[in-house]
Structures are given as structure tokens and as C-alpha cells.
Design an enzyme around this catalytic site. Structure first.
Site, PDB file in Angstrom:
ATOM      1  NE  ARG A 119      -3.865  -0.265   2.534  1.00  0.00           N
ATOM      2  CZ  ARG A 119      -5.127  -0.721   2.452  1.00  0.00           C
ATOM      3  NH1 ARG A 119      -5.376  -2.002   2.395  1.00  0.00           N
ATOM      4  NH2 ARG A 119      -6.134   0.118   2.431  1.00  0.00           N
TER       5      ARG A 119
ATOM      6  CE1 TYR B 236      -4.564   6.716  -3.573  1.00  0.00           C
ATOM      7  CE2 TYR B 236      -5.081   5.978  -1.352  1.00  0.00           C
ATOM      8  CZ  TYR B 236      -5.395   6.729  -2.458  1.00  0.00           C
ATOM      9  OH  TYR B 236      -6.543   7.487  -2.475  1.00  0.00           O
ATOM     10  CG  ASP B 237      -0.612   4.187   2.351  1.00  0.00           C
ATOM     11  OD1 ASP B 237      -1.492   4.035   1.487  1.00  0.00           O
ATOM     12  OD2 ASP B 237      -0.553   3.484   3.386  1.00  0.00           O
TER      13      ASP B 237
ATOM     14  CE  LYS C 171      -4.232  10.374  -3.494  1.00  0.00           C
ATOM     15  NZ  LYS C 171      -4.812  11.394  -4.390  1.00  0.00           N
TER      16      LYS C 171
ATOM     17  CB  SER D 102     -18.257  -1.567  -5.377  1.00  0.00           C
ATOM     18  OG  SER D 102     -16.904  -1.534  -4.994  1.00  0.00           O
TER      19      SER D 102
ATOM     20  CE1 TYR E  13     -11.560 -10.156   0.055  1.00  0.00           C
ATOM     21  CE2 TYR E  13     -10.542  -7.985   0.057  1.00  0.00           C
ATOM     22  CZ  TYR E  13     -11.158  -9.017  -0.627  1.00  0.00           C
ATOM     23  OH  TYR E  13     -11.360  -8.908  -1.967  1.00  0.00           O
TER      24      TYR E  13
ATOM     25  CG  ASP F 173     -11.718 -11.542  12.541  1.00  0.00           C
ATOM     26  OD1 ASP F 173     -11.666 -10.404  12.016  1.00  0.00           O
ATOM     27  OD2 ASP F 173     -11.347 -11.761  13.715  1.00  0.00           O
ATOM     28  N   GLY F 174     -13.355 -10.127   9.509  1.00  0.00           N
ATOM     29  CA  GLY F 174     -14.353  -9.071   9.332  1.00  0.00           C
ATOM     30  C   GLY F 174     -14.490  -8.166  10.542  1.00  0.00           C
TER      31      GLY F 174
ATOM     32  NE  ARG G 251      -8.646   4.155   6.563  1.00  0.00           N
ATOM     33  CZ  ARG G 251      -8.535   3.455   5.431  1.00  0.00           C
ATOM     34  NH1 ARG G 251      -9.582   3.254   4.678  1.00  0.00           N
ATOM     35  NH2 ARG G 251      -7.372   2.968   5.089  1.00  0.00           N
TER      36      ARG G 251
HETATM   37  N1  UDP Z   1     -12.779  -6.006   2.294  1.00  0.00           N
HETATM   38  C1  UDP Z   1     -13.484  -7.184   2.476  1.00  0.00           C
HETATM   39  N2  UDP Z   1     -14.019  -7.792   1.389  1.00  0.00           N
HETATM   40  C2  UDP Z   1     -13.921  -7.308   0.124  1.00  0.00           C
HETATM   41  C3  UDP Z   1     -13.209  -6.092  -0.065  1.00  0.00           C
HETATM   42  C4  UDP Z   1     -12.646  -5.469   1.048  1.00  0.00           C
HETATM   43  O1  UDP Z   1     -13.620  -7.669   3.617  1.00  0.00           O
HETATM   44  O2  UDP Z   1     -14.461  -7.950  -0.811  1.00  0.00           O
HETATM   45  C5  UDP Z   1     -12.218  -5.330   3.482  1.00  0.00           C
HETATM   46  C6  UDP Z   1     -10.761  -4.876   3.356  1.00  0.00           C
HETATM   47  O3  UDP Z   1      -9.877  -5.914   3.739  1.00  0.00           O
HETATM   48  C7  UDP Z   1     -10.738  -3.694   4.320  1.00  0.00           C
HETATM   49  C8  UDP Z   1     -12.135  -3.110   4.219  1.00  0.00           C
HETATM   50  O4  UDP Z   1     -12.964  -4.136   3.666  1.00  0.00           O
HETATM   51  O5  UDP Z   1     -10.552  -4.148   5.649  1.00  0.00           O
HETATM   52  C9  UDP Z   1     -12.221  -1.896   3.297  1.00  0.00           C
HETATM   53  O6  UDP Z   1     -11.571  -2.216   2.092  1.00  0.00           O
HETATM   54  P1  UDP Z   1     -11.563  -1.272   0.835  1.00  0.00           P
HETATM   55  O7  UDP Z   1     -10.817  -1.995  -0.245  1.00  0.00           O
HETATM   56  O8  UDP Z   1     -12.943  -0.849   0.533  1.00  0.00           O
HETATM   57  O9  UDP Z   1     -10.769   0.045   1.223  1.00  0.00           O
HETATM   58  P2  UDP Z   1      -9.641   0.419   2.315  1.00  0.00           P
HETATM   59  O10 UDP Z   1     -10.417   1.025   3.425  1.00  0.00           O
HETATM   60  O11 UDP Z   1      -8.912  -0.829   2.763  1.00  0.00           O
HETATM   61  O12 UDP Z   1      -8.777   1.355   1.603  1.00  0.00           O
END
Ligand code: UDP
Length: 310
Positions: free
Chosen positions: A142, A145-146, A149, A189, A204, A206-207, A275
Site C-alpha cells: 500500500r 498510494y500512501d 499522497k 461495491s 477479508y 474475520d471481518g 479507521r
Molecule cells: N474487504 C473485504 N471484502 C472485500 C473487499 C474489502 O472484507 O471484498 C475489506 C478490506 O480488507 C478492508 C475493508 O474491507 O478491511 C475496506 O476495504 P476497501 O478496499 O474498501 O478500502 P480500504 O479502506 O482498505 O482502503
């Protein structure tokens, strides 16, 4: 007032063009379609106040005529995109920001940088105020990007301090809404498309990681207010209501009426665990705060995706 929006064909760029046009601006939209989508601007083709320029902003930017504003939104912004285009991501944040700042200076135009909550990395302070310097891994996936920016913010402040350019920096937290790409890779999305297609929702890890999701109209309102009457210091914009990713999956299932299962997939490297924006600065200086609830915003977004997902 005449403004240039870079990244105009993107999710946020296209909503920003709409909003500026509605406010009476003449708008020049610029994009190279790396991750942007021409369909996002198709409705503006006949607008006399809108002009489109196909251009990669990492090269010298030429715009005829006067400009009052440059709003720099060009960049891959989904983790999936910046993993696919790491060098372009670094270039647009560094070289592209330099070119956009140079154009602003030449035109004596106000400059606004679309920065990101990613400057805080995997944060050790929660929620994140603008005064927090962040916890970023420069060499992780990452980092492209980080760090781009973070460089863009430093460059913007250098133009502000050295050239006395009138500048704004908005740190954008997770935002969702119509015109996200179905295969954008971001969580909102992904979950909506998966639910509508009856495919498993891919959580991704354990959510339990959290995000705070802002509906696009709220964000764009804040950006225009910041542009018109904010200050040069970085300003967080986002919705402070924080949810786990698993909760988001459950709400999407309920609102779509889908019977898709939820499945767990490996957590991406350096995925931030939490976040949440501290938005006191935006509240105090602009009187701005988000109004659209997660459910209302998701309903509008689901409606959009129903129209484009077969
Ligand atoms: N994520 C997920 N399933 C997906 C896509 C993303 O669980 O199909 C998780 C990802 O690991 C992160 C969070 O959702 O913890 C937000 O991911 P996103 O890619 O939307 O943006 P980020 O906040 O990481 O820049």
C-alpha cells in the site's frame, strides 16, 4: 468561475464536476481513463459549460484560458487498482501533483488536493485527527498510494508556503455511492455486486476490522465548502459512524434481500485494523457534517448497481 478537475471520469471526480456545474462553474474535466470511466461523464457531453480533455497529468498540463481553481482528483484509489498500477499511482501522486500545482501557479488558481485517510496508515491513534502523523509502511504494497499522497501533501504545502499559492488538502475517508465500478475491488461495491449476483460475500480476515463509510453526496458537499471557504491545513472529511466489515456485509444482505453466504478470505497485507475520521475541524471551520445514514446511502447505491449488474 472556471475550474479544472483532474480524474474527472472517476467516481469522485465525476460527482464533483456535476456539483460544480450545478453551482454555476464552467468545468474542464481531465482524465486518461486509467481507472476512470467515460460513462461517468456521458451526461455532460452536451453541457455548454463542460469541456473534456484526454490527458495524463503526469505530463505537462496545458489548459487554454483562465482558471480559478484546480481540483486534483486523478489517482487510482482502490487497493486493487494501486496494486495493479503501482508505478502510475506513485507518478500521479508525485509528478501529477507537481504538474497540477504548476498549472495552478501559472493561472493564479486555487488548488485543492484530494488526499486520503491512507496517510494515517494502520493508525495507532483512534479516531484520527489531522494532527496525527500516521503509521505507514513505506515498502509494503500500500506504500505506493500512501507515500504518493504524503508526498503530494508535502508538495502542496511547499507551494503554499514558498509560492504563496492558495491551497486546500482534503483527507478523504472511505466513500461509497453510485458510479463506483462493479469490479472496483472496494468493500461496498464488492459486497453489493456479490449480493445482487447471489455470489458469496467475501469478508477479508474475520471481518472485525472497522471502517467509517461516507455517502458520496455528503463528501462532495464538504469538498466544495472546503474549496470555497476552508483553509490550507489538511481537513478530514468522512462519516465518523464506524462499523465492522462483517456488519456491513450483514446490512448489505438485509437491504438487497440476498441469500448469499458470507465467506472469509485472507486479509490483505497492511490492511488497517481500524479507521474513523475525527471531523471536528471540518465541523468547526465549515459547519459541515454528513447527513446520509449508512442504510439510506446503501439503498441508493444498491439501486444504482441493480441498474448495471445483469
Ligand atoms: N474487504 C473485504 N471484502 C472485500 C473487499 C474489502 O472484507 O471484498 C475489506 C478490506 O480488507 C478492508 C475493508 O474491507 O478491511 C475496506 O476495504 P476497501 O478496499 O474498501 O478500502 P480500504 O479502506 O482498505 O482502503
Amino acid at each position: 468561475m472556471r475550474a479544472l478537475v483532474t480524474g474527472a471520469a472517476g467516481f469522485l471526480g465525476s460527482h464533483l464536476c456535476d456539483r460544480l456545474l450545478a453551482q454555476g462553474y464552467r468545468v474542464v474535466g481531465m482524465d486518461n481513463y486509467l481507472t476512470g470511466n467515460a460513462a461517468n461523464l456521458a451526461h455532460l457531453r452536451s453541457s455548454p459549460n463542460f469541456q473534456f480533455l484526454l490527458h495524463d497529468v503526469t505530463n505537462f498540463i496545458e489548459v487554454q484560458g483562465p482558471l480559478d481553481g484546480v481540483l486534483h482528483f486523478a489517482s487510482p484509489a482502490s487497493p486493487v487498482d494501486y496494486l495493479e498500477f503501482p508505478i502510475q499511482t506513485l507518478k500521479v501522486g508525485s509528478l501529477g501533483t507537481h504538474k497540477a500545482l504548476g498549472l495552478s501557479k501559472a493561472k493564479t488558481a486555487r488548488f485543492l488536493l484530494a488526499s486520503t485517510s491512507e496517510v494515517y496508515g494502520d493508525p495507532l491513534v483512534h479516531p484520527q485527527p489531522e494532527s496525527y502523523w500516521g503509521n505507514v509502511n513505506p515498502v509494503g504494497p500500500r506504500g505506493v498510494y500512501d507515500e504518493a499522497k504524503r508526498f503530494a501533501e508535502a508538495m502542496t504545502m511547499a507551494y503554499h508556503r514558498y509560492h504563496k499559492l492558495d491551497t486546500r488538502i482534503v483527507r478523504i475517508f472511505n466513500t461509497y455511492g453510485p458510479r463506483m465500478r462493479p469490479r472496483d475491488g472496494r468493500v461496498v461495491s464488492n459486497f453489493i455486486v456479490q449480493a445482487l449476483k447471489g455470489e458469496p460475500l467475501t469478508v477479508y480476515g474475520d471481518g472485525s476490522q472497522t471502517r467509517s463509510f461516507c455517502y458520496v453526496d455528503d463528501l462532495i458537499e464538504g469538498i466544495v465548502q472546503l474549496f470555497e471557504r476552508g483553509g490550507p491545513e489538511p481537513t478530514n472529511l468522512g462519516n465518523p459512524q464506524e462499523f465492522t466489515v462483517r456488519h456491513l456485509a450483514e446490512v448489505v444482505l438485509r437491504l438487497t434481500g440476498s441469500r448469499s453466504p458470507i465467506v472469509e478470505r485472507p486479509l490483505p497485507t497492511d490492511d488497517p485494523k481500524v479507521r474513523q475520521p475525527d471531523i471536528r475541524r471540518a465541523c468547526e471551520t465549515l459547519g459541515w457534517e454528513p447527513r446520509v445514514s449508512l442504510e439510506d446511502g446503501l439503498r441508493r447505491t444498491i439501486e444504482y448497481f441493480r441498474g448495471i449488474v445483469g
